[in-house]
Design an enzyme around this catalytic site. Structure first.
Site, PDB file in Angstrom:
ATOM      1  N   ASN A   9     -10.864  -0.749 -14.633  1.00 41.85           N
ATOM      2  CA  ASN A   9      -9.616  -0.551 -13.904  1.00 41.85           C
ATOM      3  C   ASN A   9      -9.933  -0.423 -12.413  1.00 41.85           C
ATOM      4  O   ASN A   9     -10.696   0.454 -12.008  1.00 41.85           O
ATOM      5  CB  ASN A   9      -8.912   0.711 -14.412  1.00 41.85           C
ATOM      6  CG  ASN A   9      -7.534   0.879 -13.818  1.00 41.85           C
ATOM      7  OD1 ASN A   9      -7.353   0.782 -12.611  1.00 41.85           O
ATOM      8  ND2 ASN A   9      -6.547   1.160 -14.657  1.00 41.85           N
ATOM      9  N   ASP A  11      -7.725   0.133  -9.937  1.00 45.37           N
ATOM     10  CA  ASP A  11      -6.661   0.804  -9.181  1.00 45.37           C
ATOM     11  C   ASP A  11      -7.193   1.659  -8.037  1.00 45.37           C
ATOM     12  O   ASP A  11      -6.616   1.689  -6.942  1.00 45.37           O
ATOM     13  CB  ASP A  11      -5.828   1.700 -10.102  1.00 45.37           C
ATOM     14  CG  ASP A  11      -4.986   0.920 -11.090  1.00 45.37           C
ATOM     15  OD1 ASP A  11      -4.926  -0.321 -10.984  1.00 45.37           O
ATOM     16  OD2 ASP A  11      -4.394   1.554 -11.986  1.00 45.37           O
ATOM     17  N   HIS A  12      -8.284   2.384  -8.277  1.00 44.82           N
ATOM     18  CA  HIS A  12      -8.725   3.353  -7.277  1.00 44.82           C
ATOM     19  C   HIS A  12      -9.471   2.717  -6.114  1.00 44.82           C
ATOM     20  O   HIS A  12      -9.667   3.375  -5.080  1.00 44.82           O
ATOM     21  CB  HIS A  12      -9.523   4.473  -7.941  1.00 44.82           C
ATOM     22  CG  HIS A  12      -8.638   5.372  -8.748  1.00 44.82           C
ATOM     23  ND1 HIS A  12      -7.684   6.176  -8.169  1.00 44.82           N
ATOM     24  CD2 HIS A  12      -8.508   5.555 -10.082  1.00 44.82           C
ATOM     25  CE1 HIS A  12      -7.026   6.834  -9.108  1.00 44.82           C
ATOM     26  NE2 HIS A  12      -7.499   6.468 -10.273  1.00 44.82           N
ATOM     27  N   ARG A  20      -5.506   4.427   4.065  1.00 43.81           N
ATOM     28  CA  ARG A  20      -5.519   4.175   5.500  1.00 43.81           C
ATOM     29  C   ARG A  20      -4.708   2.940   5.888  1.00 43.81           C
ATOM     30  O   ARG A  20      -4.642   2.598   7.066  1.00 43.81           O
ATOM     31  CB  ARG A  20      -6.972   4.006   5.982  1.00 43.81           C
ATOM     32  CG  ARG A  20      -7.748   5.312   6.070  1.00 43.81           C
ATOM     33  CD  ARG A  20      -7.224   6.200   7.191  1.00 43.81           C
ATOM     34  NE  ARG A  20      -8.004   7.420   7.332  1.00 43.81           N
ATOM     35  CZ  ARG A  20      -9.045   7.558   8.133  1.00 43.81           C
ATOM     36  NH1 ARG A  20      -9.467   6.530   8.856  1.00 43.81           N
ATOM     37  NH2 ARG A  20      -9.685   8.699   8.207  1.00 43.81           N
ATOM     38  N   HIS A  45      -3.013  -1.749 -12.507  1.00 47.03           N
ATOM     39  CA  HIS A  45      -1.676  -1.224 -12.787  1.00 47.03           C
ATOM     40  C   HIS A  45      -0.785  -1.465 -11.573  1.00 47.03           C
ATOM     41  O   HIS A  45      -0.955  -0.834 -10.531  1.00 47.03           O
ATOM     42  CB  HIS A  45      -1.770   0.272 -13.101  1.00 47.03           C
ATOM     43  CG  HIS A  45      -0.470   0.895 -13.510  1.00 47.03           C
ATOM     44  ND1 HIS A  45      -0.378   2.212 -13.924  1.00 47.03           N
ATOM     45  CD2 HIS A  45       0.792   0.399 -13.588  1.00 47.03           C
ATOM     46  CE1 HIS A  45       0.879   2.490 -14.222  1.00 47.03           C
ATOM     47  NE2 HIS A  45       1.615   1.408 -14.011  1.00 47.03           N
ATOM     48  N   HIS A  52      -0.797   1.796  -5.143  1.00 47.28           N
ATOM     49  CA  HIS A  52      -2.173   1.309  -4.953  1.00 47.28           C
ATOM     50  C   HIS A  52      -2.236  -0.213  -5.071  1.00 47.28           C
ATOM     51  O   HIS A  52      -2.320  -0.905  -4.060  1.00 47.28           O
ATOM     52  CB  HIS A  52      -3.168   2.019  -5.887  1.00 47.28           C
ATOM     53  CG  HIS A  52      -2.707   2.295  -7.274  1.00 47.28           C
ATOM     54  ND1 HIS A  52      -2.230   1.316  -8.133  1.00 47.28           N
ATOM     55  CD2 HIS A  52      -2.675   3.467  -7.984  1.00 47.28           C
ATOM     56  CE1 HIS A  52      -1.941   1.864  -9.295  1.00 47.28           C
ATOM     57  NE2 HIS A  52      -2.179   3.162  -9.239  1.00 47.28           N
ATOM     58  N   GLU A  72      -1.426  -3.689 -16.364  1.00 48.78           N
ATOM     59  CA  GLU A  72      -0.642  -2.537 -16.792  1.00 48.78           C
ATOM     60  C   GLU A  72       0.648  -2.499 -15.989  1.00 48.78           C
ATOM     61  O   GLU A  72       0.634  -2.709 -14.775  1.00 48.78           O
ATOM     62  CB  GLU A  72      -1.421  -1.237 -16.566  1.00 48.78           C
ATOM     63  CG  GLU A  72      -2.632  -1.084 -17.448  1.00 48.78           C
ATOM     64  CD  GLU A  72      -3.342   0.239 -17.248  1.00 48.78           C
ATOM     65  OE1 GLU A  72      -4.129   0.621 -18.122  1.00 48.78           O
ATOM     66  OE2 GLU A  72      -3.106   0.897 -16.205  1.00 48.78           O
ATOM     67  N   HIS A 193      -8.179   6.248 -20.800  1.00 46.31           N
ATOM     68  CA  HIS A 193      -7.602   7.297 -19.961  1.00 46.31           C
ATOM     69  C   HIS A 193      -8.510   8.517 -19.971  1.00 46.31           C
ATOM     70  O   HIS A 193      -8.737   9.142 -20.992  1.00 46.31           O
ATOM     71  CB  HIS A 193      -6.189   7.714 -20.371  1.00 46.31           C
ATOM     72  CG  HIS A 193      -5.434   8.356 -19.228  1.00 46.31           C
ATOM     73  ND1 HIS A 193      -4.935   7.639 -18.167  1.00 46.31           N
ATOM     74  CD2 HIS A 193      -5.141   9.649 -18.961  1.00 46.31           C
ATOM     75  CE1 HIS A 193      -4.351   8.453 -17.304  1.00 46.31           C
ATOM     76  NE2 HIS A 193      -4.471   9.672 -17.763  1.00 46.31           N
ATOM     77  N   GLY A 194      -9.044   8.823 -18.795  1.00 46.09           N
ATOM     78  CA  GLY A 194      -9.873  10.006 -18.625  1.00 46.09           C
ATOM     79  C   GLY A 194     -11.301   9.879 -19.123  1.00 46.09           C
ATOM     80  O   GLY A 194     -12.052  10.855 -19.088  1.00 46.09           O
ATOM     81  N   GLY A 215     -11.567   3.431 -15.327  1.00 46.84           N
ATOM     82  CA  GLY A 215     -11.500   3.141 -13.909  1.00 46.84           C
ATOM     83  C   GLY A 215     -12.062   4.226 -13.020  1.00 46.84           C
ATOM     84  O   GLY A 215     -13.085   4.051 -12.371  1.00 46.84           O
TER      85      GLY A 215
END
Length: 248
Positions: A9, A11-12, A20, A45, A52, A72, A193-194, A215
């Protein structure tokens, strides 16, 4: 032995960029680097609030990716139109709340079967495989089968947050039973997830789970070891756990 696949993933990576308002770091470049390091698919996602991942990321990745995309998204008309245009291999339908930091639980399929049946059918006609992100709950698994989704992704967030060994054991058993039920209904089972480097093994050891979508942990580790090493180490842990499950 049933193989185990890693979906990264990204996303981050986009979260860091959006913090920024810059053009870097590029989540699409991260995806391509991760594919080279052993990621089997790329998950992203596209949230309704675009916090994001942005639309342009989805379209660029659709053109450049070497593996497959797992998009997602919430089950809205806007997202359906985007998915029909970019034609990802997989779409995972998830619940969304604007105030949440991350997805907090599984989709309530049972309460919206008519809408999701039509939604899944439209995506299937477009040659996109549909996955439903749900809790390890029998009613939701049966509902997923009824609406025509061929895949479920079991929400592992509860498992990931537990610290008591007895509670972890109980939650793992719940996930195993949910997986068995889903497979008995002819569904493919993913999970996510997690998950991180210290808890992924027990989930990867469940032989019927096909893919883990991870992710935050990988992107966090990439700060220290670089993205290729972070991806390859997670994949190694998953594959080792799966092999050990078969060796007994």
């Amino acid at each position: 032995m049933n193989p185990i696949f890693l979906g990264l993933n990204i996303d981050h990576v986009a979260t860091l960029r959006q913090a920024r308002g810059t053009r870097y770091p590029d989540p699409v470049k991260a995806a391509l680097d991760a594919e080279m390091a052993g990621a089997d698919s790329i998950t992203l996602h596209l949230r309704e609030d675009r916090r994001h991942i942005q639309d342009a990321d989805v379209y660029r990745l659709s053109e450049l990716r070497q593996t497959k995309i797992n998009l997602e998204m919430a089950a809205t008309q806007e997202m359906l139109e985007i998915a029909l245009k970019c034609q990802p291999e997989d779409v995972c339908l998830v619940p969304e709340k604007r105030e949440e930091l991350t997805t907090e639980g599984g989709l309530d399929v049972a309460s919206q079967k008519a809408w999701l049946t039509d939604y899944c059918a439209q995506l299937a006609e477009n040659k996109t495989r549909v996955s439903l992100f749900i809790d390890a709950d029998d009613a939701q698994i049966h509902a997923a089968k009824e609406v025509g989704a061929p895949v479920i992704e079991i929400h592992t967030g509860t498992y990931a947050e537990l610290t008591d060994p007895a509670a972890i054991k109980t939650e793992l058993e719940r996930i195993r039973k949910a997986t068995d039920l889903a497979v008995s209904l002819g569904l493919t089972v993913n999970a996510g997830h997690g998950l991180h480097y210290h808890n992924v093994q027990a989930i990867a050891a469940i032989k019927e789970i096909e893919e883990l979508n991870i992710g935050h942990a990988i992107i966090a580790q990439a700060i220290f070891s670089g993205l290729p090493d972070a991806v390859s180490e997670m994949k190694r842990l998953m594959v080792d756990a799966r092999q050990q499950a078969y060796l007994g």
